[in-house]
Design a protein around this motif. Structure first.
Motif, PDB file in Angstrom:
ATOM      1  N   LEU A  50       0.819  -1.210   0.000  1.00 18.38           N
ATOM      2  CA  LEU A  50       0.000   0.000   0.000  1.00 18.38           C
ATOM      3  C   LEU A  50       0.849   1.253   0.000  1.00 18.38           C
ATOM      4  O   LEU A  50       1.978   1.259   0.471  1.00 18.38           O
ATOM      5  CB  LEU A  50      -0.866   0.041   1.269  1.00 18.38           C
ATOM      6  CG  LEU A  50      -2.005  -0.971   1.410  1.00 18.38           C
ATOM      7  CD1 LEU A  50      -2.540  -0.913   2.836  1.00 18.38           C
ATOM      8  CD2 LEU A  50      -3.111  -0.660   0.421  1.00 18.38           C
ATOM      9  N   CYS A  51       0.253   2.322  -0.521  1.00 18.78           N
ATOM     10  CA  CYS A  51       0.907   3.619  -0.427  1.00 18.78           C
ATOM     11  C   CYS A  51       0.371   4.283   0.839  1.00 18.78           C
ATOM     12  O   CYS A  51      -0.826   4.463   0.996  1.00 18.78           O
ATOM     13  CB  CYS A  51       0.578   4.422  -1.668  1.00 18.78           C
ATOM     14  SG  CYS A  51       1.274   6.049  -1.617  1.00 18.78           S
ATOM     15  N   ARG A  52       1.249   4.625   1.755  1.00 20.24           N
ATOM     16  CA  ARG A  52       0.823   5.191   3.034  1.00 20.24           C
ATOM     17  C   ARG A  52       0.888   6.709   3.013  1.00 20.24           C
ATOM     18  O   ARG A  52       1.801   7.284   2.435  1.00 20.24           O
ATOM     19  CB  ARG A  52       1.746   4.695   4.159  1.00 20.24           C
ATOM     20  CG  ARG A  52       1.792   3.182   4.319  1.00 20.24           C
ATOM     21  CD  ARG A  52       0.472   2.654   4.765  1.00 20.24           C
ATOM     22  NE  ARG A  52       0.623   1.437   5.590  1.00 20.24           N
ATOM     23  CZ  ARG A  52      -0.420   0.758   6.038  1.00 20.24           C
ATOM     24  NH1 ARG A  52      -1.644   1.147   5.755  1.00 20.24           N
ATOM     25  NH2 ARG A  52      -0.238  -0.321   6.779  1.00 20.24           N
ATOM     26  N   SER A  53      -0.036   7.338   3.686  1.00 14.16           N
ATOM     27  CA  SER A  53      -0.009   8.800   3.772  1.00 14.16           C
ATOM     28  C   SER A  53       0.873   9.283   4.926  1.00 14.16           C
ATOM     29  O   SER A  53       1.400  10.383   4.888  1.00 14.16           O
ATOM     30  CB  SER A  53      -1.416   9.351   3.977  1.00 14.16           C
ATOM     31  OG  SER A  53      -2.212   9.032   2.873  1.00 14.16           O
ATOM     32  N   PHE A  54       1.032   8.463   5.960  1.00 14.94           N
ATOM     33  CA  PHE A  54       1.929   8.866   7.051  1.00 14.94           C
ATOM     34  C   PHE A  54       3.372   8.590   6.659  1.00 14.94           C
ATOM     35  O   PHE A  54       3.639   7.782   5.772  1.00 14.94           O
ATOM     36  CB  PHE A  54       1.556   8.157   8.352  1.00 14.94           C
ATOM     37  CG  PHE A  54       1.553   6.649   8.281  1.00 14.94           C
ATOM     38  CD1 PHE A  54       2.742   5.926   8.316  1.00 14.94           C
ATOM     39  CD2 PHE A  54       0.359   5.950   8.188  1.00 14.94           C
ATOM     40  CE1 PHE A  54       2.742   4.537   8.270  1.00 14.94           C
ATOM     41  CE2 PHE A  54       0.342   4.563   8.136  1.00 14.94           C
ATOM     42  CZ  PHE A  54       1.544   3.852   8.174  1.00 14.94           C
TER      43      PHE A  54
ATOM     44  N   LEU B 101     -14.492  -5.401   9.579  1.00 14.07           N
ATOM     45  CA  LEU B 101     -14.228  -5.142   8.168  1.00 14.07           C
ATOM     46  C   LEU B 101     -12.811  -5.542   7.778  1.00 14.07           C
ATOM     47  O   LEU B 101     -11.912  -5.542   8.598  1.00 14.07           O
ATOM     48  CB  LEU B 101     -14.425  -3.643   7.896  1.00 14.07           C
ATOM     49  CG  LEU B 101     -15.769  -3.038   8.336  1.00 14.07           C
ATOM     50  CD1 LEU B 101     -15.759  -1.540   8.096  1.00 14.07           C
ATOM     51  CD2 LEU B 101     -16.934  -3.680   7.588  1.00 14.07           C
ATOM     52  N   ASN B 102     -12.625  -5.884   6.496  1.00 14.04           N
ATOM     53  CA  ASN B 102     -11.266  -6.158   6.018  1.00 14.04           C
ATOM     54  C   ASN B 102     -10.595  -4.826   5.639  1.00 14.04           C
ATOM     55  O   ASN B 102     -11.216  -3.770   5.707  1.00 14.04           O
ATOM     56  CB  ASN B 102     -11.294  -7.150   4.853  1.00 14.04           C
ATOM     57  CG  ASN B 102     -11.972  -6.587   3.619  1.00 14.04           C
ATOM     58  OD1 ASN B 102     -11.927  -5.375   3.381  1.00 14.04           O
ATOM     59  ND2 ASN B 102     -12.599  -7.439   2.835  1.00 14.04           N
ATOM     60  N   ALA B 103      -9.330  -4.917   5.226  1.00 11.75           N
ATOM     61  CA  ALA B 103      -8.540  -3.693   5.023  1.00 11.75           C
ATOM     62  C   ALA B 103      -9.179  -2.744   4.010  1.00 11.75           C
ATOM     63  O   ALA B 103      -9.265  -1.543   4.247  1.00 11.75           O
ATOM     64  CB  ALA B 103      -7.126  -4.060   4.598  1.00 11.75           C
ATOM     65  N   ALA B 104      -9.656  -3.301   2.882  1.00 10.12           N
ATOM     66  CA  ALA B 104     -10.237  -2.447   1.834  1.00 10.12           C
ATOM     67  C   ALA B 104     -11.527  -1.796   2.339  1.00 10.12           C
ATOM     68  O   ALA B 104     -11.768  -0.603   2.098  1.00 10.12           O
ATOM     69  CB  ALA B 104     -10.513  -3.268   0.585  1.00 10.12           C
ATOM     70  N   GLN B 105     -12.321  -2.566   3.048  1.00  6.70           N
ATOM     71  CA  GLN B 105     -13.575  -2.024   3.585  1.00  6.70           C
ATOM     72  C   GLN B 105     -13.305  -0.957   4.642  1.00  6.70           C
ATOM     73  O   GLN B 105     -13.993   0.050   4.731  1.00  6.70           O
ATOM     74  CB  GLN B 105     -14.422  -3.156   4.197  1.00  6.70           C
ATOM     75  CG  GLN B 105     -15.012  -4.093   3.172  1.00  6.70           C
ATOM     76  CD  GLN B 105     -15.588  -5.357   3.816  1.00  6.70           C
ATOM     77  OE1 GLN B 105     -15.046  -5.885   4.774  1.00  6.70           O
ATOM     78  NE2 GLN B 105     -16.694  -5.836   3.279  1.00  6.70           N
TER      79      GLN B 105
ATOM     80  N   LEU C  39     -13.535   4.674   6.287  1.00  7.76           N
ATOM     81  CA  LEU C  39     -12.896   5.811   6.953  1.00  7.76           C
ATOM     82  C   LEU C  39     -12.667   7.016   6.049  1.00  7.76           C
ATOM     83  O   LEU C  39     -12.319   8.084   6.520  1.00  7.76           O
ATOM     84  CB  LEU C  39     -11.552   5.376   7.531  1.00  7.76           C
ATOM     85  CG  LEU C  39     -11.633   4.722   8.908  1.00  7.76           C
ATOM     86  CD1 LEU C  39     -10.303   4.088   9.253  1.00  7.76           C
ATOM     87  CD2 LEU C  39     -12.020   5.727   9.979  1.00  7.76           C
ATOM     88  N   ALA C  40     -12.857   6.814   4.726  1.00 12.38           N
ATOM     89  CA  ALA C  40     -12.618   7.935   3.809  1.00 12.38           C
ATOM     90  C   ALA C  40     -13.524   9.080   4.239  1.00 12.38           C
ATOM     91  O   ALA C  40     -14.718   8.899   4.478  1.00 12.38           O
ATOM     92  CB  ALA C  40     -12.930   7.510   2.386  1.00 12.38           C
TER      93      ALA C  40
ATOM     94  N   SER D 242      -5.396   1.717   8.947  1.00 13.85           N
ATOM     95  CA  SER D 242      -6.357   2.527   8.182  1.00 13.85           C
ATOM     96  C   SER D 242      -6.734   3.814   8.918  1.00 13.85           C
ATOM     97  O   SER D 242      -6.927   4.850   8.286  1.00 13.85           O
ATOM     98  CB  SER D 242      -7.602   1.706   7.842  1.00 13.85           C
ATOM     99  OG  SER D 242      -8.124   1.113   8.997  1.00 13.85           O
ATOM    100  N   THR D 243      -6.806   3.765  10.244  1.00 15.38           N
ATOM    101  CA  THR D 243      -7.180   4.965  10.998  1.00 15.38           C
ATOM    102  C   THR D 243      -6.094   6.045  10.927  1.00 15.38           C
ATOM    103  O   THR D 243      -6.371   7.174  10.517  1.00 15.38           O
ATOM    104  CB  THR D 243      -7.471   4.623  12.475  1.00 15.38           C
ATOM    105  OG1 THR D 243      -8.518   3.670  12.521  1.00 15.38           O
ATOM    106  CG2 THR D 243      -7.872   5.852  13.269  1.00 15.38           C
ATOM    107  N   VAL D 244      -4.866   5.693  11.303  1.00 13.13           N
ATOM    108  CA  VAL D 244      -3.799   6.714  11.249  1.00 13.13           C
ATOM    109  C   VAL D 244      -3.563   7.176   9.824  1.00 13.13           C
ATOM    110  O   VAL D 244      -3.240   8.340   9.591  1.00 13.13           O
ATOM    111  CB  VAL D 244      -2.432   6.259  11.825  1.00 13.13           C
ATOM    112  CG1 VAL D 244      -2.309   6.661  13.261  1.00 13.13           C
ATOM    113  CG2 VAL D 244      -2.155   4.821  11.637  1.00 13.13           C
ATOM    114  N   ASP D 245      -3.754   6.274   8.873  1.00  5.10           N
ATOM    115  CA  ASP D 245      -3.541   6.665   7.481  1.00  5.10           C
ATOM    116  C   ASP D 245      -4.596   7.693   7.045  1.00  5.10           C
ATOM    117  O   ASP D 245      -4.265   8.660   6.356  1.00  5.10           O
ATOM    118  CB  ASP D 245      -3.572   5.430   6.584  1.00  5.10           C
ATOM    119  CG  ASP D 245      -2.749   5.650   5.327  1.00  5.10           C
ATOM    120  OD1 ASP D 245      -1.641   6.207   5.448  1.00  5.10           O
ATOM    121  OD2 ASP D 245      -3.235   5.308   4.238  1.00  5.10           O
TER     122      ASP D 245
END
Ligand SMILES: [Zn+2]
Ligand SMILES: [Zn+2]
Length: 235
Positions: free
Chosen positions: A67-71, A173-177, A182-183, A208-211
């Motif tokens: 994945l591409c991370r934002s943090f 939920l799985n990672a994609a969900q 969270l979007a 997913s939350t911190v991202d």
């Protein structure tokens, strides 16, 4: 604090050990000596991006390699195992807020080098939705953020990011969900151009939350976003 007030408070609300929950014999301690090794620290093989334990010689965990991370980077103190899960449940839902003092102390002690290296301008705790915060009465991450900020003399910006959606519980939920769920969950109206931000939370699972927080902070102008969580799940 007045010494007598302190003694009285200790009698009325004695401090419990965050690992075994017994009343601490020495009320000045944050954990009993026998329990000091009770929680499992993240070892020296961890993901260079998110701090999750990895196999020897691996640089990144499976999730961060795909994945591409934002943090920019993040780390955790402990591994999220059964013992810590129990401890966190008491901390979050059963009023054992004093555990937060031990958790924050562990963060300050073991993450000192990283915090010094990152040099954050501001600390931002992961917010709860207004409703959740009212129900629970306190934000477990904000409690930790306040103590870390105090220790390192870094301002803590509580209202900087708001959680707006009543997102579904992430657990099932799985990672994609999770990502979709969270979007747009986090919003900020501040301009924080050029700032280095340190996000603090209690548990890191898929990131997913911190991202999502990092995406929101970077959209508001943050230059770097780092995070520290008390504990992290394993791959
Ligand atoms: Zn104990
Ligand atoms: Zn990772």
């Amino acid at each position: 604090m007045n010494k007598y007030v302190e003694v009285l408070l200790n009698i009325l609300y004695p401090r419990h050990c965050p690992a075994c929950h017994r009343i601490l014999k020495d009320q000045k301690m944050l954990i009993c000596p026998e329990c000091e090794q009770a929680f499992c620290r993240v070892g020296k093989d961890y993901c260079l991006k998110c701090g999750k334990p990895v196999k020897k010689q691996e640089e990144y965990c499976r999730e961060c390699s795909g994945l591409c991370r934002s943090f920019d980077q993040g780390k955790s103190v402990f591994v999220y195992n059964g013992k810590l899960r129990q401890s966190l449940v008491r901390y979050k839902y059963y009023g054992c807020r004093e555990y937060g003092d031990y958790y924050a102390d562990a963060i300050c002690r073991y993450m000192r080098r990283d915090i010094m290296r990152w040099q954050p301008d501001v600390i931002v705790p992961v917010p709860l939705t207004g409703r959740k915060q009212r129900l629970r009465g306190f934000n477990q991450s904000a409690y930790l953020a306040d103590r870390v900020g105090e220790q390192f003399q870094i301002p803590v910006a509580h209202g900087l990011v708001k959680k707006i959606h009543n997102t579904k519980s992430q657990k099932k939920l799985n990672a994609a969900q999770r990502k979709r769920n969270l979007a747009d969950a986090f919003r900020t109206e501040e301009n924080i151009r050029g700032l280095t931000v340190l996000v603090i939370d209690d548990v890191y699972t898929t990131g997913s939350t911190v991202d999502a927080m990092a995406r929101c902070l970077k959209a508001a102008g943050a230059e770097y976003v780092y995070f520290i969580t008390l504990c992290t799940g394993q791959q």
